[in-house]
Design a protein around this motif. Structure first.
Motif, mmCIF file in Angstrom:
data_model
loop_
_atom_site.group_PDB
_atom_site.id
_atom_site.type_symbol
_atom_site.label_atom_id
_atom_site.label_comp_id
_atom_site.label_asym_id
_atom_site.label_seq_id
_atom_site.Cartn_x
_atom_site.Cartn_y
_atom_site.Cartn_z
ATOM 1 N N GLN A 83 37.543 40.368 33.530
ATOM 2 C CA GLN A 83 36.199 40.965 33.668
ATOM 3 C C GLN A 83 36.283 42.481 33.545
ATOM 4 O O GLN A 83 35.429 43.120 32.937
ATOM 5 N N ILE A 84 37.326 43.067 34.159
ATOM 6 C CA ILE A 84 37.550 44.511 34.003
ATOM 7 C C ILE A 84 37.732 44.823 32.516
ATOM 8 O O ILE A 84 37.156 45.778 31.982
ATOM 9 N N GLY A 85 38.541 44.004 31.872
ATOM 10 C CA GLY A 85 38.803 44.196 30.444
ATOM 11 C C GLY A 85 37.523 44.176 29.632
ATOM 12 O O GLY A 85 37.309 45.036 28.753
ATOM 13 N N SER A 86 36.626 43.219 29.932
ATOM 14 C CA SER A 86 35.370 43.140 29.171
ATOM 15 C C SER A 86 34.521 44.389 29.352
ATOM 16 O O SER A 86 33.875 44.858 28.414
ATOM 17 N N LEU A 87 34.523 44.899 30.588
ATOM 18 C CA LEU A 87 33.732 46.111 30.832
ATOM 19 C C LEU A 87 34.273 47.259 29.987
ATOM 20 O O LEU A 87 33.506 48.020 29.384
ATOM 21 N N LEU A 88 35.608 47.378 29.949
ATOM 22 C CA LEU A 88 36.203 48.455 29.146
ATOM 23 C C LEU A 88 35.918 48.245 27.665
ATOM 24 O O LEU A 88 35.639 49.203 26.939
ATOM 25 N N ASP A 89 35.912 46.976 27.264
ATOM 26 C CA ASP A 89 35.581 46.676 25.868
ATOM 27 C C ASP A 89 34.159 47.116 25.541
ATOM 28 O O ASP A 89 33.880 47.657 24.472
ATOM 29 N N ALA A 90 33.256 46.847 26.494
ATOM 30 C CA ALA A 90 31.852 47.218 26.267
ATOM 31 C C ALA A 90 31.722 48.727 26.089
ATOM 32 O O ALA A 90 30.996 49.209 25.215
ATOM 33 N N LEU A 91 32.456 49.465 26.932
ATOM 34 C CA LEU A 91 32.411 50.930 26.813
ATOM 35 C C LEU A 91 33.021 51.389 25.495
ATOM 36 O O LEU A 91 32.504 52.297 24.838
ATOM 37 N N ALA A 92 34.121 50.745 25.122
ATOM 38 C CA ALA A 92 34.793 51.130 23.889
ATOM 39 C C ALA A 92 33.884 50.888 22.688
ATOM 40 O O ALA A 92 33.827 51.682 21.752
ATOM 41 N N ALA A 122 47.332 45.945 31.659
ATOM 42 C CA ALA A 122 47.394 45.493 30.269
ATOM 43 C C ALA A 122 46.054 45.649 29.582
ATOM 44 O O ALA A 122 45.978 45.854 28.359
ATOM 45 N N HIS A 123 44.973 45.580 30.358
ATOM 46 C CA HIS A 123 43.639 45.755 29.763
ATOM 47 C C HIS A 123 43.276 47.221 29.540
ATOM 48 O O HIS A 123 42.167 47.514 29.085
ATOM 49 N N GLY A 124 44.175 48.127 29.905
ATOM 50 C CA GLY A 124 43.900 49.525 29.585
ATOM 51 C C GLY A 124 43.738 50.440 30.781
ATOM 52 O O GLY A 124 43.698 51.659 30.630
ATOM 53 N N VAL A 125 43.613 49.872 31.996
ATOM 54 C CA VAL A 125 43.542 50.729 33.183
ATOM 55 C C VAL A 125 44.863 51.461 33.307
ATOM 56 O O VAL A 125 45.930 50.854 33.116
ATOM 57 N N ASN A 126 44.822 52.792 33.588
ATOM 58 C CA ASN A 126 46.087 53.498 33.719
ATOM 59 C C ASN A 126 46.180 54.359 34.978
ATOM 60 O O ASN A 126 47.136 55.088 35.202
ATOM 61 N N ARG A 127 45.140 54.278 35.805
ATOM 62 C CA ARG A 127 45.197 55.002 37.087
ATOM 63 C C ARG A 127 44.560 54.092 38.139
ATOM 64 O O ARG A 127 43.515 53.490 37.884
ATOM 65 N N ILE A 128 45.204 54.002 39.314
ATOM 66 C CA ILE A 128 44.680 53.167 40.390
ATOM 67 C C ILE A 128 44.375 54.059 41.591
ATOM 68 O O ILE A 128 45.195 54.924 41.948
ATOM 69 N N SER A 129 43.201 53.843 42.188
ATOM 70 C CA SER A 129 42.885 54.512 43.447
ATOM 71 C C SER A 129 42.889 53.431 44.521
ATOM 72 O O SER A 129 42.071 52.515 44.497
ATOM 73 N N LEU A 130 43.857 53.540 45.438
ATOM 74 C CA LEU A 130 44.089 52.475 46.403
ATOM 75 C C LEU A 130 43.382 52.797 47.731
ATOM 76 O O LEU A 130 43.652 53.824 48.366
ATOM 77 N N GLY A 131 42.507 51.916 48.156
ATOM 78 C CA GLY A 131 41.742 52.131 49.400
ATOM 79 C C GLY A 131 42.540 51.726 50.623
ATOM 80 O O GLY A 131 42.249 50.736 51.265
ATOM 81 N N GLY A 132 43.564 52.517 50.947
ATOM 82 C CA GLY A 132 44.436 52.163 52.070
ATOM 83 C C GLY A 132 43.812 52.458 53.418
ATOM 84 O O GLY A 132 43.862 51.660 54.324
ATOM 85 N N GLN A 133 43.237 53.641 53.558
ATOM 86 C CA GLN A 133 42.517 54.133 54.737
ATOM 87 C C GLN A 133 43.416 54.402 55.934
ATOM 88 O O GLN A 133 43.279 55.420 56.586
ATOM 89 N N SER A 134 44.322 53.504 56.260
ATOM 90 C CA SER A 134 45.220 53.757 57.392
ATOM 91 C C SER A 134 46.422 52.808 57.322
ATOM 92 O O SER A 134 46.317 51.714 56.776
ATOM 93 N N PHE A 135 47.526 53.273 57.954
ATOM 94 C CA PHE A 135 48.721 52.406 58.049
ATOM 95 C C PHE A 135 48.769 51.705 59.408
ATOM 96 O O PHE A 135 49.735 51.037 59.720
ATOM 97 N N ASP A 136 47.757 51.905 60.191
ATOM 98 C CA ASP A 136 47.765 51.432 61.570
ATOM 99 C C ASP A 136 46.781 50.263 61.708
ATOM 100 O O ASP A 136 45.582 50.425 61.468
ATOM 101 N N ASP A 137 47.300 49.096 62.099
ATOM 102 C CA ASP A 137 46.421 47.925 62.176
ATOM 103 C C ASP A 137 45.268 48.104 63.153
ATOM 104 O O ASP A 137 44.150 47.639 62.911
ATOM 105 N N ALA A 138 45.550 48.785 64.262
ATOM 106 C CA ALA A 138 44.467 48.981 65.241
ATOM 107 C C ALA A 138 43.340 49.805 64.611
ATOM 108 O O ALA A 138 42.154 49.526 64.814
ATOM 109 N N VAL A 139 43.739 50.809 63.814
ATOM 110 C CA VAL A 139 42.733 51.649 63.163
ATOM 111 C C VAL A 139 41.977 50.834 62.105
ATOM 112 O O VAL A 139 40.754 50.920 61.989
ATOM 113 N N LEU A 140 42.723 50.031 61.344
ATOM 114 C CA LEU A 140 42.078 49.215 60.300
ATOM 115 C C LEU A 140 41.039 48.289 60.935
ATOM 116 O O LEU A 140 39.935 48.122 60.417
ATOM 117 N N GLU A 141 41.405 47.736 62.079
ATOM 118 C CA GLU A 141 40.485 46.874 62.822
ATOM 119 C C GLU A 141 39.256 47.681 63.250
ATOM 120 O O GLU A 141 38.114 47.263 63.065
#
Lengths: 399, 606
Positions: A83-92, A122-141
């Motif tokens: 689905q990501i690939g199709s979106l990029l195709d549409a833009l292309a 493989a579909h062309g994405v070359n940068r990832i923004s990872l929504g980690g927010q915290s390394f602490d489970d109590a904080v994630l909760e």
């Protein structure tokens, strides 16, 4: 006034999430923890929405090939790689995508595995923004997140691997600071892990309590106590100092990057250049005309049928906006060619206190003191601009 | 045009506590007599200032003439003269009562009598008015007309056997009220052949026709061709027109004794035709004026300053214009070292002050800083002279003064007896002297205290309401000046004296007030770019101090494409707040801070 630079960036909004986090006030559509994009719960909603998105892209006016694409959300990693690939195709197909373009996808831990990562790359994405927010489970909760620190570590490992392999050009990790109960020592431990992850880009946001969120309600009930000013300033200062020492430069108030890893897409927002925006709740400003789309699916679908003028938030990117966003950057802004003596006078006290400085003919906030107080400087911009507009309309009346 | 025989005229007013439904009833009377067509009916027709409609109270009184065919088949003229319902305007009330022969006493059938009503009923009784008790809102579930009747009988000593129950909202009982006005309110005295005297009971300023004067002809006649003399102001005018209020103004040729009407005579300011003045004819003047005329005396003073210095001329123009329509408003230029140029203004009371402030901001689009209200002090100087001080900042130095006197009021508070303790506590805190406590019914009392007016014009009313869940009501009158150990309490912000925050307090309370005041200011003044010391001092002695630490963090966490407009809105709001503040030296001070002294009791301390 037509904007001189044609847009070369596109933002795509994928509103779907498993749940709404307690701090979140974005245009999102929670589908439940069991939701999947390929089949089962939520999959129909996603397919229907993607067809709306395709329609919007197809019906956009033409423009030059894109040099940055940003697929944000929501949780875009809920989508299947195809689905990501199709979106990029549409833009292309619509605009074309320049060779070497930066194509970012926001991904949340516990929504993908290494195979899916390989597939989106493989579909062309070359940068990832990872929504980690915290390394602490109590904080994630506490934040209402669905993932836990083990999920985050796994995701980081896959990203690092892909980066080493050259399949991923760059990646970023999001963390939230200034949380209830946070201590300087606790935050240091978070920064240790963030640095250990080797992420070449870190986005560190202060928790801000937005109206209508769970946190807002907790705060009104007296259940949410954010750190006092002094601690908040110390946290922010520590972040800046430690990341700088590790070679990550604070190129924007909340963004730090190793050389060459600053987000090109986000720089577009802060530079005042135009961009395309597609999807519910997305804001676009292709030639400086800013347009905010409806924030619900139904309203967005209706708007696609008959786009209304009402959706236009503001016409043109006025000078004050350019200063407001430009001052967030390390390099600040230039006042060259502007009749801004009055603004410089207003800024004088900030210069005296060392919050604002002139460097190579540009005005920029100092790091960390000035950046921590940027609003104080920005409201002077607003007051100056309003005064200038008033003066202008008065002189028009006089004529 | 008007051929109403005196015997078929009835002049009456409505006495009611705020919220007891006076305006709704008045509207209903206009509707039922066909004076105002239903379709023209705006909510609360008689209260025609926006401000009044918003607050649901009557400030400016109005009048209306209704034609009514009574049970005897005869046509009657009923003049309803509206009265303002607030203690600040008791003089105006007394004048409009003088223009009537009867009054409807409207009491909420669930809430009973309040002090304000009581005061006005006594005024009406003094003026010898026939009083018709009306129990309103009987359609509401909490209504208990029998209990309230008993209460009215017990408290006022008024026969309630023929009280009328009504609901102004639904119209129930309204025909009975109209008939009762005809049957029970006496007709005016037939003095048509005597020399002309007409009582001014209201006036307002019309920018096109000058002052419009509302009057009641007490004796003789006035024709539109007459030249009139106002006996108190000694001014003479050629009449432009006279007429009746039906309720819109309608020209007539002549009005005679008993009738109520208006006149226009190109009068420039309401001060030239004050309420209570007597109109007579230039070529056949009356021997003496009607009794009871007094000039409005301001009791409460405050400083008004524009937030932006360049608005000073606009403020002056606005005050000039307001004074054309508000004879009680007094002002003179004031210069404050901290605030720049502004005006010291005098008002009848706190409500009057608020009204003027709101009108200036609303009708004249001014951003104002209003300082805390103060009273007028009498300072006896060592050299034997006497100085009246209406601005705490100008209190002469201690070495030069022998003593200070402050105005006192006699305060009557009327409340259910369970609040006695709370109310006595309040009066004690406010330096009150206990005079008396009267049981009016088995569970309602009137507490009588003598209090310094200065303690009343702060938050006394709010505190009284808070401490009695809103059940208490109050009434006060000025009883003269008394010597007290008073001192001037100054406030220093960032080391500079903020003269607009200076107050005069009793020596025994000075320390506590000073401490509470600096703490309150710390709360009300936003953090700024540097640390700001806040101190309270008596003379050169600092008695309390604190400081506001510098702001260190004020930043938007995120700002991407879609956020820009929203984030800008937040910044604009912040900028607007800053613009409304007054720059005192390098410190921006918001309006609320100037009222800090009124808010010292918010936290229950001091």
């Amino acid at each position: 006034m037509p904007y001189p630079i044609p847009p070369r960036s596109a933002y795509l909004h994928i509103p779907f999430c498993h749940r709404r986090c307690y701090y979140c006030d974005f245009a999102v559509v929670p589908l439940g923890d069991q939701a999947r994009a390929d089949h089962g719960p939520g999959s129909r909603s996603i397919r229907e929405y993607l067809s709306l998105l395709d329609r919007e892209i197809a019906s956009a006016p033409s423009g030059p090939p894109l040099s940055t694409v940003y697929i944000g959300g929501g949780t875009p990693s809920l989508l299947c790689p195809d689905q990501i690939g199709s979106l990029l195709d549409a833009l292309a197909e619509k605009f074309g995508i320049q060779p070497g373009a930066e194509i970012t996808l926001e991904m949340d831990p516990a929504t993908f595995d290494s195979a899916q990562l390989a597939s989106v790359l493989a579909h062309g994405v070359n940068r990832i923004s990872l929504g980690g927010q915290s390394f602490d489970d109590a904080v994630l909760e506490q934040l209402g997140r669905r993932h836990r620190h083990t999920d985050l570590h796994a995701a980081i490992d896959w990203l690092v691997q892909a980066w080493r392999d050259g399949a991923l050009r760059s990646w970023s990790l999001d963390l939230i600071q200034n949380l209830p109960g946070q201590t300087l020592a606790g935050w240091d431990a978070q920064l240790d892990q963030a640095l250990a992850s080797q992420a070449p880009h870190l986005s560190i946001y202060d928790l801000s309590v937005e109206p209508g969120t769970v946190f807002d309600r907790q705060r009104s009930l007296g259940l949410l106590k954010l750190p006092e000013d002094d601690l908040a300033v110390a946290l922010m200062g520590r972040t800046s100092q430690r990341l700088a020492a590790a070679g990550l430069s604070r190129y924007e108030i909340s963004n730090h990057a190793r050389p060459g890893h600053a987000s090109r897409h986000n720089r577009v927002y802060w530079s005042g250049a135009g961009w395309w925006g597609f999807g519910m709740g997305a804001t676009s400003a292709p030639w400086g005309v800013r347009l905010a789309r409806p924030r619900t699916r139904a309203a967005y679908a209706a708007w696609l049928e008959s786009p209304t003028e009402e959706s236009i938030a503001e016409a043109g990117l006025p000078l004050d906006d350019q200063l407001l966003v430009g001052l967030r950057r390390r390099e600040g802004v230039t006042l060259q060619g502007l009749d801004a003596d009055a603004l410089v006078r207003r800024w004088q006290p900030f210069v005296e206190r060392g919050w604002l400085q002139q460097r190579a003919g540009r005005w920029c906030l100092t790091d960390p003191e000035g950046m921590a107080l940027s609003n104080q400087v920005l409201i002077e911009v607003i007051m100056w601009w309003e005064e200038a507009l008033e003066g202008q309309s008065q002189s028009h009346q006089a004529i | 045009m008007t051929d109403a025989p005196v015997s078929r005229i009835r002049n009456f007013c409505i006495i009611a506590h705020i919220d007891h439904g006076k305006s709704t009833l008045a509207d209903r009377l206009l509707q039922d007599t066909g004076t105002v067509a239903n379709r023209d009916m705006q909510e609360q027709f008689l209260d025609n200032m926006d401000l009044e409609r918003e607050r649901g109270i009557t400030i400016k009184l109005q009048a209306a003439r209704m034609n009514y065919t009574a049970a005897d088949g005869q046509g009657y003229v009923l003049n309803l003269i509206d009265t303002p319902g607030h203690v600040d305007f008791s003089y105006e009330v007394s004048r409009s009562l003088q223009a009537c022969e009867g009054a409807l006493l409207v009491v909420d059938a669930s809430q009973g009598v309040e002090a304000q009503t009581l005061a006005n009923v006594y005024l009406a009784l003094e003026n010898d008015l026939e009083i018709i008790p009306v129990l309103n809102k009987i359609d509401l579930p909490g209504a208990d007309p029998d209990r309230i009747k008993e209460e009215v009988e017990a408290i006022i000593g008024l026969d309630c056997s023929n009280a009328i129950s009504c609901s102004a909202k639904t119209g129930l009982g309204v025909p009975e009220i109209l008939q009762a006005v005809v049957d029970r309110v006496p007709s005016p005295k037939d003095a048509v052949e005597e020399s002309t005297k007409a009582l001014i009971f209201d006036s307002y300023y019309d920018p096109y026709r000058g002052v419009i004067v509302y009057f009641r002809v007490m004796s003789g006649r006035i024709s539109c061709k007459d030249k009139v003399l106002l006996m108190a102001s000694k001014k003479t005018y050629e009449l432009d027109e006279i007429g009746i209020m039906a309720p819109d103004q309608k020209k007539v040729d002549e009005l005679h004794a008993g009738e109520v009407g208006y006149l226009a005579a190109s009068i420039k300011a309401v001060a030239d035709a004050r309420v209570g003045d007597t109109i007579t004819l230039v070529n056949a003047p009356a021997d003496e004026a009607l009794p009871g005329y007094t000039e409005a005396k301001p009791m409460v003073f405050c400083g008004l300053f524009p937030t932006e210095a360049d608005q000073y001329p606009d403020l002056r123009d606005a005050l000039d214009k307001l004074q054309l329509s508000d004879a009680a408003l007094k002002y003179e230029p004031e210069t404050s070292s901290a605030m720049g140029f502004g005006f010291r203004c005098g008002f009848l009371g706190l409500l009057h002050m608020e009204i003027v402030q709101e009108r200036l901001e609303r009708e004249y689009d001014l951003d104002l800083i209003v300082t805390a209200p103060s009273v007028i002090y009498k300072v006896n100087m060592i050299d034997g002279s006497e100085v009246m001080v209406d601005n705490p900042a100008t209190l002469p130095d201690p070495q030069k003064r022998e003593s200070i006197e402050e105005p006192y009021v006699k305060m009557e508070i009327y409340a259910p007896n369970e609040y006695n303790g709370a109310l006595m506590g309040l009066c004690q805190e406010r330096r009150g002297d206990y005079i008396d406590m009267k049981y009016i019914t088995t569970d309602r009392v009137t507490l009588i205290y003598e209090l310094p007016l200065a303690e009343v014009v702060t938050d006394f009313f709010d505190q009284m309401k808070t401490r009695t869940q809103g059940y208490a009501s109050m009434e006060y009158s000025l009883i003269g000046y008394r010597k007290n150990q008073l001192v001037r309490l100054d406030v220093l912000i960032n080391g500079e004296r903020a003269d607009a925050l200076t107050t005069i307090v009793h020596q025994d309370k000075a320390y506590n007030v000073g401490k509470a005041l600096v703490e309150k200011l710390k709360e009300l003044i936003p953090r700024q770019q540097f640390k700001i010391p806040i101190q309270a001092s008596i003379g050169s002695r600092i008695i309390a101090s604190t400081s506001i630490s510098a702001i260190r963090k004020d930043v938007l966490a995120k700002c991407y494409g879609g956020d820009i407009s929203r984030k800008k809105k937040l910044l604009k709001k912040q900028a607007k707040g800053k613009k409304r503040m007054k720059a005192m030296g390098k410190v921006d001070v918001p309006q609320e801070a100037f009222m800090a002294v009124l808010k010292l009791n918010d936290g229950g301390s001091a």
